[in-house]
Scaffold this motif. Structure first.
Motif: not given
Length: 469
Positions: A428-430, A463-464, A458-459, A452-455
């Motif tokens: 898991e990642a927060k 995740g993407s 996450l990438n 946008i700042k999550f990307l």
């Protein structure tokens, strides 16, 4: 041989032990030049040395990389007063370590770690291991500084320690670096099972509440953070995440700090403060716009950002705050009159560099404490903004937006702030992302900006590429 010098180990450690005891020291730190070692290989295979702590740090220019494994001396606090406590403990350690002067940035005994955003917790939760401050001196550290590679090994000694004991530990480190220092890690595909943003509608409403308070002249700016939970099929490999972040690093610091089964990792474009002898370097980073798909679109977006009143207003808060804070510590301070554009992978930012010459006897921790949180991370005025953050944000910030970095035995070092970040535990990642809210802000636009700042993180987590939900 990984090390470039020739070492008569028995005689060497016998002399070091004798010198340390003559000076009544409890620790010995040894620095050697090395070749053919990759920092992420050292980071990845850390369990081979039977340790549970590790860190990785690379600066914005990618001219300094630090990888440390194993904790020789940990410093952990869960109460207020953590800045002065850490500074006193580090000063005490430096008084007790025997070391030869090495004029290479990032070598010798260093203290690596971070502080929490707030000086006290509203609740502990998933940040419990990190406390209000957590730092440690690594047992083994690799430094790459301006293209040169160095190994620092740190040892604790007692009355019963012999040169044979030190030689044995040295050989363990040497064997580890020989076997794994250039071994390429292998990674498996990790499938994203789900991602969930924490209370997105409530977050958007909180932006509106903050704007209302600004209209009532209660404060000028506040930075609000929101959280995303990403769950994968297998445990997340932080080495793989770092590889991905390094491949698209732009102007980011990249750092990772592991305590047992928790890893805090960040790819942040924002330096808080760097100290090199009597010179300090900081930056003002506030105001954002999305990048375009072409060079022409980027130029257009950058021109818009430079001239946008809302973003310039937000940026000016940071410039004025850092200027007013640092001028009491500096005899000279150089801050350009107008901002420039900094381009990260996903965003354009307004950016103003800061450089100063310190008065005597100003410590790096003094500067960290005085600056944090800047209006770019908390808001303005500081007290009122932090009170509003505590009121509106449902989750503890922990190390998000907080100072993270290192300090050496000469008092020099570098601190960034933990934005564009994630806290990883097993599969898991927060993820954390924030935005600056001013009176002219639009809640929906701020929501899009944080998305946008999550990307980038996450990438990097994957995740993407393999999203299933």
């Amino acid at each position: 041989m990984l090390r470039t010098g020739q070492l008569d180990q028995t005689a060497f450690f016998k002399q070091k032990l004798q010198d340390a005891r003559t000076c009544s020291k409890r620790y010995i730190s040894i620095v050697e030049k090395a070749i053919n070692i990759h920092p992420l290989s050292v980071y990845h295979f850390y369990k081979k040395l039977n340790v549970s702590e590790r860190f990785y740090w690379s600066n914005q220019e990618n001219t300094t990389i630090l990888t440390g494994i194993g904790s020789l001396v940990p410093y952990h606090h869960s109460t207020e007063g953590q800045y002065s406590a850490i500074e006193k403990e580090w000063e005490h350690f430096c008084d007790e370590v025997y070391r030869e002067k090495v004029d290479k940035w990032g070598t010798g005994p260093i203290l690596m770690g971070g502080f929490s955003f707030f000086e006290k917790y509203r609740n502990i939760g998933h940040w419990e291991k990190f406390g209000t401050a957590h730092f440690y001196v690594p047992k083994l550290m690799l430094t790459i500084s301006m293209g040169e590679t160095y190994i620092t090994t740190n040892y604790e000694i007692t009355d019963s320690t012999t040169e044979a004991d030190l030689e044995k530990r040295y050989e363990e480190y040497h064997s580890y670096l020989e076997e794994y220092g250039m071994t390429q890690p292998e990674f498996e595909e990790n499938i994203l099972q789900s991602k969930e943003e924490y209370q997105p509608l409530e977050w958007t409403r909180s932006v509106g509440q903050a704007i209302d308070k600004m209209k009532e002249n209660q404060l000028d700016k506040v930075v609000l953070n929101r959280t995303m939970q990403a769950t994968f099929t297998n445990d997340i490999n932080s080495t793989k995440v770092i590889y991905s972040l390094e491949a698209t690093r732009n102007v980011n610091y990249i750092f990772s700090y592991q305590l047992d089964d928790h890893v805090f990792i960040s790819a942040t474009p924002e330096r808080l403060i760097q100290k090199k002898d009597n010179r300090v370097y900081s930056m003002c980073l506030a105001g954002s716009a999305g990048k375009g798909l072409t060079v022409e679109e980027n130029e257009k977006n950058g021109k818009w950002l430079i001239n946008d009143l809302k973003n310039r207003h937000e940026h000016d808060f940071v410039v004025k705050y850092i200027k007013n804070t640092l001028k009491s510590f500096c005899e000279e301070l150089n801050i350009p009159m107008y901002p420039r554009i900094m381009a990260t992978k996903s965003l354009l930012h307004l950016f103003t560099p800061v450089e100063g010459v310190l008065h005597q006897h100003v410590s790096l921790i003094d500067l960290v404490k005085a600056l944090h949180p800047t209006p770019a991370l908390g808001g303005f005025p500081k007290k009122e903004a932090c009170q509003l953050i505590a009121e509106l944000e449902p989750l503890e910030r922990g190390w998000y937006g907080a100072p993270f970095g290192w300090i050496d035995a000469n008092g020099n070092g570098d601190f960034a702030v933990g934005i564009r970040s994630a806290l990883i535990k097993q599969n898991e990642a927060k993820l954390f992302a924030g935005c600056g809210v001013v009176e002219s802000s639009n809640p929906e636009e701020e929501y899009k900006e944080t998305g946008i700042k999550f990307l980038p993180m996450l990438n990097a987590l994957g995740g993407s590429k393999n999203e299933t939900k």
